[in-house]
Design a protein around this motif. Structure first.
Motif, PDB file in Angstrom:
ATOM      1  N   UNK A  44     -21.920 -19.413  93.500  1.00  0.00           N
ATOM      2  CA  UNK A  44     -21.791 -18.015  93.092  1.00  0.00           C
ATOM      3  C   UNK A  44     -23.110 -17.287  93.332  1.00  0.00           C
ATOM      4  N   UNK A  45     -23.013 -16.067  93.817  1.00  0.00           N
ATOM      5  CA  UNK A  45     -24.220 -15.285  94.069  1.00  0.00           C
ATOM      6  C   UNK A  45     -24.091 -13.894  93.477  1.00  0.00           C
ATOM      7  N   UNK A  46     -25.216 -13.349  93.073  1.00  0.00           N
ATOM      8  CA  UNK A  46     -25.240 -11.993  92.557  1.00  0.00           C
ATOM      9  C   UNK A  46     -25.162 -10.988  93.687  1.00  0.00           C
ATOM     10  N   UNK A  47     -24.358  -9.966  93.500  1.00  0.00           N
ATOM     11  CA  UNK A  47     -24.164  -8.940  94.521  1.00  0.00           C
ATOM     12  C   UNK A  47     -24.887  -7.656  94.130  1.00  0.00           C
ATOM     13  N   UNK A  48     -24.632  -7.200  92.924  1.00  0.00           N
ATOM     14  CA  UNK A  48     -25.247  -5.950  92.471  1.00  0.00           C
ATOM     15  C   UNK A  48     -25.129  -5.873  90.965  1.00  0.00           C
ATOM     16  N   UNK A  49     -26.010  -5.097  90.357  1.00  0.00           N
ATOM     17  CA  UNK A  49     -25.902  -4.858  88.918  1.00  0.00           C
ATOM     18  C   UNK A  49     -26.369  -3.442  88.610  1.00  0.00           C
ATOM     19  N   UNK A  50     -25.958  -2.982  87.428  1.00  0.00           N
ATOM     20  CA  UNK A  50     -26.323  -1.637  86.985  1.00  0.00           C
ATOM     21  C   UNK A  50     -26.643  -1.687  85.502  1.00  0.00           C
ATOM     22  N   UNK A  51     -27.706  -1.013  85.115  1.00  0.00           N
ATOM     23  CA  UNK A  51     -28.118  -1.013  83.718  1.00  0.00           C
ATOM     24  C   UNK A  51     -27.178  -0.170  82.870  1.00  0.00           C
ATOM     25  N   UNK A  52     -27.327  -0.285  81.567  1.00  0.00           N
ATOM     26  CA  UNK A  52     -26.492   0.473  80.643  1.00  0.00           C
ATOM     27  C   UNK A  52     -26.579   1.970  80.913  1.00  0.00           C
ATOM     28  N   UNK A  53     -27.798   2.486  81.121  1.00  0.00           N
ATOM     29  CA  UNK A  53     -27.944   3.926  81.313  1.00  0.00           C
ATOM     30  C   UNK A  53     -27.833   4.335  82.781  1.00  0.00           C
ATOM     31  N   UNK A  54     -27.477   3.387  83.626  1.00  0.00           N
ATOM     32  CA  UNK A  54     -27.243   3.620  85.062  1.00  0.00           C
ATOM     33  C   UNK A  54     -28.512   3.981  85.830  1.00  0.00           C
ATOM     34  N   UNK A  55     -29.671   3.920  85.178  1.00  0.00           N
ATOM     35  CA  UNK A  55     -30.911   4.255  85.885  1.00  0.00           C
ATOM     36  C   UNK A  55     -31.443   3.068  86.676  1.00  0.00           C
ATOM     37  N   UNK A  56     -31.018   1.883  86.312  1.00  0.00           N
ATOM     38  CA  UNK A  56     -31.463   0.697  87.020  1.00  0.00           C
ATOM     39  C   UNK A  56     -30.333   0.077  87.802  1.00  0.00           C
ATOM     40  N   UNK A  57     -30.555  -0.123  89.098  1.00  0.00           N
ATOM     41  CA  UNK A  57     -29.573  -0.820  89.932  1.00  0.00           C
ATOM     42  C   UNK A  57     -30.307  -1.829  90.800  1.00  0.00           C
ATOM     43  N   UNK A  58     -29.617  -2.893  91.102  1.00  0.00           N
ATOM     44  CA  UNK A  58     -30.160  -3.941  91.956  1.00  0.00           C
ATOM     45  C   UNK A  58     -29.078  -4.353  92.950  1.00  0.00           C
ATOM     46  N   UNK A  59     -29.496  -4.616  94.168  1.00  0.00           N
ATOM     47  CA  UNK A  59     -28.565  -5.070  95.199  1.00  0.00           C
ATOM     48  C   UNK A  59     -29.116  -6.314  95.876  1.00  0.00           C
TER      49      UNK A  59
END
Length: 126
Positions: A44-59
């Protein structure tokens, strides 16, 4: 929190899909959301994430510039817009919730995520 992923399907190379992750119970969310995927025979690999307040994203590097994550906290729904799909994007996609991080933060390590949806299949044909 319970998560329900949907929106997967069969698409040709170069096509697009939008995955949705609906969270319940409906209320004020308190978690970051990550999308992960697992292809047959692979980890399994991480694709993307988003913080609670949507200000932080990772791809993940493999999807940067092609995938976009967003969330609508009023609807308790998180989206993953996937464009320019490739056969190597074929996998079961899972959304997961991480309640351990700050409101502005998320990360793609999976050990912080304690609630997982059931997964939705994405198949990209060549």
């Amino acid at each position: 929190v319970q998560l329900q992923a949907s929106g997967g399907g069969l698409v040709q190379t170069g096509g697009s899909l939008r995955l949705s992750c609906a969270a319940s119970p409906v209320g004020t969310p308190s978690y970051a959301i990550g999308w992960f995927r697992q292809a047959p025979g692979k980890e399994r690999e991480g694709v993307s994430c988003i913080s609670l307040n949507a200000e932080g994203t990772v791809y993940a590097d493999s999807v940067k510039g092609r995938f976009t994550i967003s969330r609508d906290n009023a609807k308790n729904t998180i989206y993953l817009e996937m464009n320019s799909l490739k056969p190597e994007d074929t996998a079961v996609y899972y959304c997961a919730a991480d309640r351990s991080v700050a409101d502005y933060y998320c990360a793609l390590y999976d050990w912080g995520y304690d609630s997982w949806g059931q997964g939705t299949q994405v198949t990209v044909s060549s």
